[in-house]
Design an enzyme around this catalytic site. Sequence first.
Site, mmCIF file in Angstrom:
data_model
loop_
_atom_site.group_PDB
_atom_site.id
_atom_site.type_symbol
_atom_site.label_atom_id
_atom_site.label_comp_id
_atom_site.label_asym_id
_atom_site.label_seq_id
_atom_site.Cartn_x
_atom_site.Cartn_y
_atom_site.Cartn_z
ATOM 1 N N ASP A 137 -23.903 88.520 98.182
ATOM 2 C CA ASP A 137 -23.802 87.172 98.841
ATOM 3 C C ASP A 137 -23.051 86.112 98.081
ATOM 4 O O ASP A 137 -23.211 86.175 96.811
ATOM 5 C CB ASP A 137 -25.163 86.660 99.426
ATOM 6 C CG ASP A 137 -24.990 85.726 100.420
ATOM 7 O OD1 ASP A 137 -24.743 86.124 101.644
ATOM 8 O OD2 ASP A 137 -24.820 84.615 100.148
ATOM 9 N N ARG A 164 -17.938 91.315 106.448
ATOM 10 C CA ARG A 164 -19.294 91.790 107.012
ATOM 11 C C ARG A 164 -19.229 93.166 107.630
ATOM 12 O O ARG A 164 -20.230 93.337 108.386
ATOM 13 C CB ARG A 164 -19.907 90.840 107.794
ATOM 14 C CG ARG A 164 -20.146 89.397 107.398
ATOM 15 C CD ARG A 164 -21.469 89.297 106.554
ATOM 16 N NE ARG A 164 -21.534 88.085 105.910
ATOM 17 C CZ ARG A 164 -22.528 86.916 106.469
ATOM 18 N NH1 ARG A 164 -22.898 87.328 107.671
ATOM 19 N NH2 ARG A 164 -22.440 85.962 105.770
ATOM 20 N N TYR A 196 -23.831 74.333 99.938
ATOM 21 C CA TYR A 196 -25.231 75.063 100.148
ATOM 22 C C TYR A 196 -26.070 74.304 99.095
ATOM 23 O O TYR A 196 -27.235 73.962 99.313
ATOM 24 C CB TYR A 196 -25.188 76.447 100.108
ATOM 25 C CG TYR A 196 -24.429 77.293 101.338
ATOM 26 C CD1 TYR A 196 -25.342 77.435 102.308
ATOM 27 C CD2 TYR A 196 -23.168 77.350 101.377
ATOM 28 C CE1 TYR A 196 -24.866 77.809 103.514
ATOM 29 C CE2 TYR A 196 -22.544 77.878 102.428
ATOM 30 C CZ TYR A 196 -23.364 78.194 103.564
ATOM 31 O OH TYR A 196 -22.723 78.627 104.847
ATOM 32 N N ARG A 217 -32.006 98.073 104.774
ATOM 33 C CA ARG A 217 -32.423 96.639 104.725
ATOM 34 C C ARG A 217 -33.867 96.643 104.854
ATOM 35 O O ARG A 217 -34.543 96.120 103.822
ATOM 36 C CB ARG A 217 -31.785 95.678 105.679
ATOM 37 C CG ARG A 217 -32.216 94.545 105.512
ATOM 38 C CD ARG A 217 -31.351 93.648 106.598
ATOM 39 N NE ARG A 217 -31.547 92.220 106.640
ATOM 40 C CZ ARG A 217 -32.702 91.508 107.264
ATOM 41 N NH1 ARG A 217 -33.468 92.329 107.670
ATOM 42 N NH2 ARG A 217 -32.642 90.275 106.933
ATOM 43 N N ARG A 264 -25.631 93.842 110.269
ATOM 44 C CA ARG A 264 -26.758 94.120 111.001
ATOM 45 C C ARG A 264 -26.340 94.739 112.149
ATOM 46 O O ARG A 264 -27.003 95.433 112.980
ATOM 47 C CB ARG A 264 -27.490 92.893 111.297
ATOM 48 C CG ARG A 264 -28.362 92.222 110.192
ATOM 49 C CD ARG A 264 -28.851 90.697 110.416
ATOM 50 N NE ARG A 264 -27.604 89.838 110.417
ATOM 51 C CZ ARG A 264 -27.418 88.571 110.172
ATOM 52 N NH1 ARG A 264 -28.809 88.071 110.459
ATOM 53 N NH2 ARG A 264 -26.589 87.974 110.205
#
Length: 344
Positions: free
Chosen positions: A73, A23, A150, A36, A27
């Site tokens: 992702d 990552r 998921y 973003r 963020r």
Amino acid sequence: MAKKLLRALAGETQAVPPIWMMRQAGRYLPEYRATRAQAGDFLSLCYNPELAAEVTLQPIRRYGFDAAILFADILLLPDALGADLWFVTGEGPRLSTVTAQADFDRLKGKDDIHDHLAPVYETVRLLARELPEEVALIGFAGAPWTVATYMIAGRGTPDQGPAHALKAENRPLFDALMERLTEATIEYLSQQVEAGAEVVKLFDSWAGSLSGADFETYAVEPARRITAALKARHPGLPIIAFPREAGEKYVGFARATGVDCVALDNSVSPEWAAEHVQVDGCVQGNLASSHMVTGGAALVEETRRIVSAFSRGPHIFNLGHGITPDADPDNVSLMIDTVRGARG
Ligand code: CP3
């Protein structure tokens, strides 16, 4: 073969290990948040090759990591298979669920994913052109079990309960989904390599919730099949597997699957992993990502401990899981300088 990351994956022990961070585009970086915002939202960023390449390059420019990981992702593959994906701000991913045969029958075939994923392959092509020559390019996918958790629940779950339930109650359907994901993952990663990825990584974030024979059947076996198929098509391709929270089952994982490197989470000690896992080849890891929030002397001490524990074999320095949004960008510099010996 000059790139430090590729040398480690080929089994070379280096005085200073190559370093990158899960990552690393994320963020915690103000420049990521700005790009973003320009894209609109996270998924629009993933499917915009110019902007996805830009955020991939941001941590390379800022820190000089030895590897860049494609910005995308693991849930883009189920999206391409037809499981509509969206993200709820502050909560995480949502997908349409696969719990009945009719849901499975609506999914696309393994060869019908490429139109949808074309922007991802374009991002890889842009990066292969733009990256500095010493920086290796990593492509990735989720491992079938983690992606299935998921798809079955339609969201992230603390204990993967819905996936375990489907496995217990409708094994043929569960196995059919695992099979579709295994085959589609091979096609997806193969296209990333065709586009210019030099290494691929399989993220099995929920491998730790598989026990006994299930770990063999649903973590080891899919990784072995994906590895064998990719290496047959792309001889010499290095592969990293991350069976997160595998614990004792990290031992022998590389031998059983044929991967070149096993990524370690920080629940195992580096001394134990050097003795029991690094004996089979390269390992990656495993600083707790909380140090990127807290910093200071503890960060330096733990970073040195990990470098030292793995110093007698091939090692890629990384965190034990992704860096979190509350991390301080200066702590990343402190970690890198400590690994490279630039600070006291
Ligand atoms: O490592 C990298 O920088 C490459 C890009 C990457 C992302 N996700 C970007 C991302 C990679 C390799 C992943 C893998 C991924 N995605 C995993 C496996 C690794 C792990 O973390 O265990 C999983 C389980 C996912 C699914 C996913 N994506 C979740 C559960 C979430 C929400 C939680 C969160 O952190 O927000 C995401 C979103 C996501 N994927 C973000 C990023 C940078 C944050 C999105 C944002 O900008 O709002």
